[in-house]
Write a protein that holds these residues in place. Structure first.
Motif, PDB file in Angstrom:
ATOM      1  N   THR A 248      -0.059 -19.512  -6.968  1.00  0.00           N
ATOM      2  CA  THR A 248       0.397 -18.363  -7.749  1.00  0.00           C
ATOM      3  C   THR A 248       1.661 -18.751  -8.500  1.00  0.00           C
ATOM      4  OG1 THR A 248       0.849 -15.997  -7.688  1.00  0.00           O
ATOM      5  CG2 THR A 248       1.791 -17.287  -5.915  1.00  0.00           C
ATOM      6  N   ILE A 294      -5.998 -13.355  -4.970  1.00  0.00           N
ATOM      7  CA  ILE A 294      -5.849 -12.924  -3.572  1.00  0.00           C
ATOM      8  C   ILE A 294      -6.672 -11.665  -3.288  1.00  0.00           C
ATOM      9  CG2 ILE A 294      -3.759 -11.532  -3.957  1.00  0.00           C
ATOM     10  CD1 ILE A 294      -4.436 -13.687  -0.822  1.00  0.00           C
ATOM     11  N   THR A 295      -6.814 -10.787  -4.280  1.00  0.00           N
ATOM     12  CA  THR A 295      -7.592  -9.559  -4.043  1.00  0.00           C
ATOM     13  C   THR A 295      -9.029  -9.914  -3.668  1.00  0.00           C
ATOM     14  OG1 THR A 295      -6.191  -8.493  -5.672  1.00  0.00           O
ATOM     15  CG2 THR A 295      -8.149  -7.292  -4.995  1.00  0.00           C
ATOM     16  N   VAL A 370      -5.145  -1.894  -8.189  1.00  0.00           N
ATOM     17  CA  VAL A 370      -4.366  -3.035  -7.670  1.00  0.00           C
ATOM     18  C   VAL A 370      -3.916  -3.969  -8.782  1.00  0.00           C
ATOM     19  CG1 VAL A 370      -6.454  -4.426  -7.250  1.00  0.00           C
ATOM     20  CG2 VAL A 370      -4.341  -5.005  -6.059  1.00  0.00           C
ATOM     21  N   PRO A 373       1.398  -1.977 -12.094  1.00  0.00           N
ATOM     22  CA  PRO A 373       1.638  -0.538 -12.061  1.00  0.00           C
ATOM     23  C   PRO A 373       0.564   0.191 -12.873  1.00  0.00           C
ATOM     24  CG  PRO A 373       3.658  -1.746 -12.600  1.00  0.00           C
ATOM     25  CD  PRO A 373       2.529  -2.726 -12.652  1.00  0.00           C
ATOM     26  N   ASP A 395      -3.385   3.661  -4.751  1.00  0.00           N
ATOM     27  CA  ASP A 395      -2.688   2.687  -5.589  1.00  0.00           C
ATOM     28  C   ASP A 395      -2.069   1.691  -4.617  1.00  0.00           C
ATOM     29  OD1 ASP A 395      -1.103   1.280  -7.315  1.00  0.00           O
ATOM     30  OD2 ASP A 395       0.151   2.970  -7.924  1.00  0.00           O
ATOM     31  N   TRP A 397      -0.166  -1.493  -3.423  1.00  0.00           N
ATOM     32  CA  TRP A 397       0.807  -2.532  -3.806  1.00  0.00           C
ATOM     33  C   TRP A 397       0.803  -3.660  -2.783  1.00  0.00           C
ATOM     34  CZ3 TRP A 397       4.775  -4.778  -1.150  1.00  0.00           C
ATOM     35  CH2 TRP A 397       5.483  -5.755  -1.880  1.00  0.00           C
ATOM     36  N   TRP A 398       0.695  -4.867  -3.280  1.00  0.00           N
ATOM     37  CA  TRP A 398       0.830  -6.050  -2.431  1.00  0.00           C
ATOM     38  C   TRP A 398       0.900  -7.289  -3.292  1.00  0.00           C
ATOM     39  CZ3 TRP A 398      -3.815  -9.188  -1.064  1.00  0.00           C
ATOM     40  CH2 TRP A 398      -4.976  -8.753  -1.715  1.00  0.00           C
ATOM     41  N   GLN A 399       0.855  -8.463  -2.698  1.00  0.00           N
ATOM     42  CA  GLN A 399       1.057  -9.717  -3.416  1.00  0.00           C
ATOM     43  C   GLN A 399       0.253 -10.843  -2.769  1.00  0.00           C
ATOM     44  OE1 GLN A 399       5.403  -9.783  -2.439  1.00  0.00           O
ATOM     45  NE2 GLN A 399       5.635  -9.688  -4.661  1.00  0.00           N
ATOM     46  N   THR A 400       0.080 -11.919  -3.516  1.00  0.00           N
ATOM     47  CA  THR A 400      -0.554 -13.113  -2.947  1.00  0.00           C
ATOM     48  C   THR A 400       0.152 -13.483  -1.640  1.00  0.00           C
ATOM     49  OG1 THR A 400      -0.987 -13.875  -5.188  1.00  0.00           O
ATOM     50  CG2 THR A 400      -1.145 -15.531  -3.445  1.00  0.00           C
ATOM     51  N   ASP A 485       9.930  -7.663  -6.765  1.00  0.00           N
ATOM     52  CA  ASP A 485       9.678  -6.389  -7.447  1.00  0.00           C
ATOM     53  C   ASP A 485      10.848  -5.427  -7.273  1.00  0.00           C
ATOM     54  OD1 ASP A 485       7.091  -6.531  -8.616  1.00  0.00           O
ATOM     55  OD2 ASP A 485       6.197  -6.416  -6.628  1.00  0.00           O
ATOM     56  N   ILE A 497       6.355   1.482  -7.494  1.00  0.00           N
ATOM     57  CA  ILE A 497       6.707   0.118  -7.901  1.00  0.00           C
ATOM     58  C   ILE A 497       7.035   0.122  -9.393  1.00  0.00           C
ATOM     59  CG2 ILE A 497       5.948  -2.299  -7.948  1.00  0.00           C
ATOM     60  CD1 ILE A 497       6.051  -0.951  -5.096  1.00  0.00           C
ATOM     61  N   ASN A 506       3.274  -9.964 -15.785  1.00  0.00           N
ATOM     62  CA  ASN A 506       2.008  -9.535 -15.202  1.00  0.00           C
ATOM     63  C   ASN A 506       1.068  -9.112 -16.334  1.00  0.00           C
ATOM     64  OD1 ASN A 506      -0.043  -8.198 -13.823  1.00  0.00           O
ATOM     65  ND2 ASN A 506       1.333  -7.576 -12.178  1.00  0.00           N
TER      66      ASN A 506
HETATM   67  O1  PRX Z   1       4.594  -6.937  -9.388  1.00  0.00           O
HETATM   68  C1  PRX Z   1       3.685  -6.612  -8.370  1.00  0.00           C
HETATM   69  C2  PRX Z   1       2.300  -6.466  -8.961  1.00  0.00           C
HETATM   70  O2  PRX Z   1       1.666  -7.706  -8.804  1.00  0.00           O
HETATM   71  C3  PRX Z   1       2.525  -8.630  -8.144  1.00  0.00           C
HETATM   72  C4  PRX Z   1       1.739  -9.509  -7.237  1.00  0.00           C
HETATM   73  O3  PRX Z   1       0.842 -10.258  -7.983  1.00  0.00           O
HETATM   74  P1  PRX Z   1      -0.243 -11.146  -7.266  1.00  0.00           P
HETATM   75  O4  PRX Z   1       0.407 -11.985  -6.250  1.00  0.00           O
HETATM   76  O5  PRX Z   1      -1.011 -11.830  -8.333  1.00  0.00           O
HETATM   77  O6  PRX Z   1      -1.158 -10.138  -6.511  1.00  0.00           O
HETATM   78  C5  PRX Z   1      -1.839  -9.159  -7.222  1.00  0.00           C
HETATM   79  C6  PRX Z   1      -2.809  -8.447  -6.327  1.00  0.00           C
HETATM   80  C7  PRX Z   1      -2.295  -8.025  -5.033  1.00  0.00           C
HETATM   81  C8  PRX Z   1       3.517  -7.763  -7.406  1.00  0.00           C
HETATM   82  O7  PRX Z   1       4.704  -8.459  -7.132  1.00  0.00           O
HETATM   83  N1  PRX Z   1       1.512  -5.430  -8.280  1.00  0.00           N
HETATM   84  C9  PRX Z   1       0.495  -5.616  -7.426  1.00  0.00           C
HETATM   85  N2  PRX Z   1      -0.021  -4.426  -7.057  1.00  0.00           N
HETATM   86  C10 PRX Z   1       0.689  -3.472  -7.676  1.00  0.00           C
HETATM   87  C11 PRX Z   1       1.677  -4.110  -8.449  1.00  0.00           C
HETATM   88  N3  PRX Z   1       2.570  -3.411  -9.175  1.00  0.00           N
HETATM   89  C12 PRX Z   1       2.497  -2.067  -9.137  1.00  0.00           C
HETATM   90  N4  PRX Z   1       1.581  -1.394  -8.424  1.00  0.00           N
HETATM   91  C13 PRX Z   1       0.648  -2.040  -7.688  1.00  0.00           C
HETATM   92  N5  PRX Z   1      -0.266  -1.350  -7.022  1.00  0.00           N
END
Ligand code: PRX
Length: 632
Positions: A248, A294-295, A370, A373, A395, A397-400, A485, A497, A506
């Motif tokens: 990532t 990652i999703t 996902v 925002p 909605d 929120w998470w990350q790799t 974030d 977020i 993004n």
């Molecule tokens: O900024 C946030 C945004 O995506 C970032 C993570 O990206 P990645 O690792 O590629 O993973 C994406 C899939 C989980 C975060 O730091 N992000 C992810 N989900 C949201 C979001 N921003 C706002 N709302 C969300 N639901």
């Protein structure tokens, strides 16, 4: 194996339990999985090093949990309905038993190719069932998979193969994406010119195109699995052995390999999946992500299979062959939980309601978002027209790096508020910090989003460079995991977020570092230097705006230069990273110490033309005027 919370009251109780005694909380959940040997210790952690160990001393194989344990009762249950790119193509389905059989065959074949526990295997494949088989075969034999999204270029693939010193790459002849066909194997061939660690390339036939097969190196997927037994003893893994690497982007140039471990990731992917989507036994789940992100890892492959559910896997894109394709697939398979990205919603909104209303969406119960925002307009459109005002909209929120969903509604249990991810899942302890790094305890505030305590699927390291993991996530605010974030917390404690506070863009839910794109642009022969910033984009959420200083243009027009830059970025990273706007400038606004004032460039990209705040440290204010005059 039900891990589901069933009421919001229960959520509150579980949340308290998870904070008061996290170890007991997670041990009770871990107990529901199959282990070869139970753990000796539940959690050892230290965010300074960082080092996090969940279920130390435990032994397991994740594939026993997501395949073997379902076979007696649910072997004939459909694991995946596979829907092809084109609606006229032939759909397929695979049962848990079918998946088990093929995973074992490929596991045996990979072992014969010399793949052993701990070896890295790269997967560069389309959205076909064999990609899931490949992932699980790696996990079965203890090989660490590294999936590279098939939209990345040959160069990006080579970079990632080399970083992980992968031994084998699994790919296909080609892939279909909408009306396009991509010759994947020929990209792999280009990449492998420069990948000394690769011993074999396994090639699946998807598009029937003629491919070059290098003798001794390349083998055909079906040929190698054909005579293999449909049983394969799983490699016994330690809890903390790596399960996969996923690359990532961050604020520095080179993408980093996020490493997840076997036990913690297993537990959290299943727990978060069941609680966020609130599926019932015979429900059909569909996550539209690509397995390269990652999703796709967590909510196409691991979470659903660990939970024994039926999912849809879709090869194509939302608008092909028509803009009702998503809804057609929802109707066809009676999808109950649908999980997609705001970009897809925004692009489909543009086609109006006719493509939606052609299809029956009454099976839907939970719809999810996902990756970025979700703006209010998209939230409302999704909720009203797809969820028909009766589905819960989560909605998530998470990350790799977090491995699973961290802050989100739980199906229809939680209160919903447009654009608010909501509350943390049990076991997740978010905090907001101010610019001094102090914890903000009040509500109705905004701050840097950090995590105060480890959860099972937290990133363990960045492959081959632990220092980088420490510097990126654990050094900005000592003792905490920093997400990158910014977030707001409202009066009810719900999180919203805001977006990245670092140099990460993004684009359509895909993460790119500005430095990574600049590095690619700077490789173009015309370019002396560049600066990349984000700008608000109606469909993609953020677009890429590149300011470039060029040299020696000779007879070349601006168009020649921009198309050369676009080609360069496409070759270096992939078409997904090409700038939306390229402005050729005479110079970049720099401070006297030579630092680019990105703040000003961001404002110009956002449409600001005069109000740039304090510009007293600029070396040459004239530069800004010149950029503004020609701003795009
Ligand atoms: O900024 C946030 C945004 O995506 C970032 C993570 O990206 P990645 O690792 O590629 O993973 C994406 C899939 C989980 C975060 O730091 N992000 C992810 N989900 C949201 C979001 N921003 C706002 N709302 C969300 N639901």
């Amino acid at each position: 194996m039900s891990l589901r919370i069933k009421t919001f009251e229960e959520y509150k109780t579980e949340y308290k339990k998870s904070v008061n005694n996290p170890e007991r909380f997670w041990a009770e959940i871990a107990d529901k999985f199959s282990w070869q040997k139970k753990w000796d210790t539940i959690l050892n952690w230290n965010f300074d090093e960082p080092s996090v160990e969940w279920f130390g001393g435990g032994k397991l194989n994740i594939t026993e949990n997501l395949l073997d344990r379902h076979l007696d009762e649910n072997g004939t249950k459909t694991a995946f309905f596979w829907e092809p790119n084109d609606s006229t193509g032939t759909a397929k389905k695979i049962t848990y038993q079918g998946l088990y059989d093929e995973v074992c065959q490929l596991s045996n074949a990979l072992r014969k190719l010399g793949v052993k526990k701990g070896d890295r295997v790269c997967i560069y494949m389309p959205m076909v069932l064999e990609s899931v088989v490949a992932i699980l075969a790696c996990a079965r034999i203890g090989a660490v998979h590294s999936i590279i999204f098939a939209g990345f270029s040959a160069q990006a693939l080579a970079d990632r193969i080399n970083d992980a010193t992968a031994k084998v790459v699994i790919t296909s002849d080609g892939l279909y994406r909408g009306d396009k066909q991509v010759a994947l194997k020929s990209m792999v061939d280009d990449a492998l010119n420069d990948c000394p660690s690769i011993e074999h390339c396994v090639v699946l036939n998807v598009t029937n195109e003629k491919v070059n097969m290098q003798q001794g190196r390349d083998v055909d997927y079906h040929t190698i699995i054909k005579n293999e037994p449909k049983h394969c003893p799983p490699e016994i893994m330690e809890s903390e052995d790596p399960l996969f690497i996923l690359y990532t982007s961050g604020s520095t140039g080179k993408p980093k390999g996020v490493v997840h471990s076997c036990a913690g990731y297993m537990i959290y992917s299943a727990y978060s999946f069941q609680n966020v989507f609130q599926g019932e036994e015979n429900d059909v789940f569909w996550c539209t992500a690509d397995i390269g992100w990652i999703t796709g890892h967590t909510y196409i492959v691991y979470g659903p299979l660990l939970s024994g559910v039926t999912s849809v896997m879709f090869e194509g894109i939302p608008t092909y062959p028509h803009p009702g394709r998503f809804w057609e697939v929802c109707e066809k398979y009676n999808v109950n939980q649908f999980y997609t990205a705001p970009t897809a919603i925004r692009s489909l909104m543009g086609f109006g309601l006719t493509p939606v209303n052609k299809f029956d969406l009454s099976s839907l119960k939970v719809i999810g978002s996902v990756g970025e925002p979700i703006n209010e307009e998209a939230w409302t459109w999704y909720f009203e027209n797809i969820g028909k005002k009766k589905c819960a909209l989560v909605d998530t929120w998470w990350q790799t790096e977090t491995g699973g969903i961290m802050i989100s509604g739980l199906g229809n249990l939680s209160p919903m508020q447009p654009m608010h991810a909501g509350y943390p899942l049990p076991g997740i302890q978010p905090i907001l910090l101010d610019s001094e790094g102090m914890i903000i305890t009040e509500n109705e505030v905004e701050g840097y989003l950090c995590m105060a305590y480890p959860w099972p699927s937290i990133i363990r390291t960045t492959y081959g460079d632990h220092e980088r993991c420490k510097n990126t996530y654990f050094s900005n605010y000592k003792g905490y995991y920093f997400t990158g974030d910014g977030a707001k917390r409202d009066k009810n404690g719900m999180y919203r977020i805001i977006g990245r506070v670092d140099d990460v863009i993004n684009v359509s839910g895909h993460r790119f570092g500005t430095a990574e794109i600049e590095d690619a642009i700077n490789m173009d022969d015309f370019v002396i230097e560049s600066a990349v910033v984000a700008f608000p984009h109606d469909i993609k959420g953020q677009g890429i705006y590149a300011y470039v200083v060029v040299d020696q243009r000779g007879e070349s027009s601006d168009e020649d230069i921009t198309s050369s830059i676009i080609n360069c970025v496409s070759a270096r990273i992939g078409k997904i990273a090409k700038p939306d706007k390229i402005q050729i400038v005479e110079g970049l606004p720099k401070t006297r110490s030579g630092k680019i004032m990105r703040r000003i460039l961001r404002k110009i990209a956002e449409g600001e033309r005069s109000n740039f705040g304090d510009t007293s440290t600029l070396l040459d204010p004239e530069v800004v005027d010149k950029i503004v005059r020609k701003a795009l």
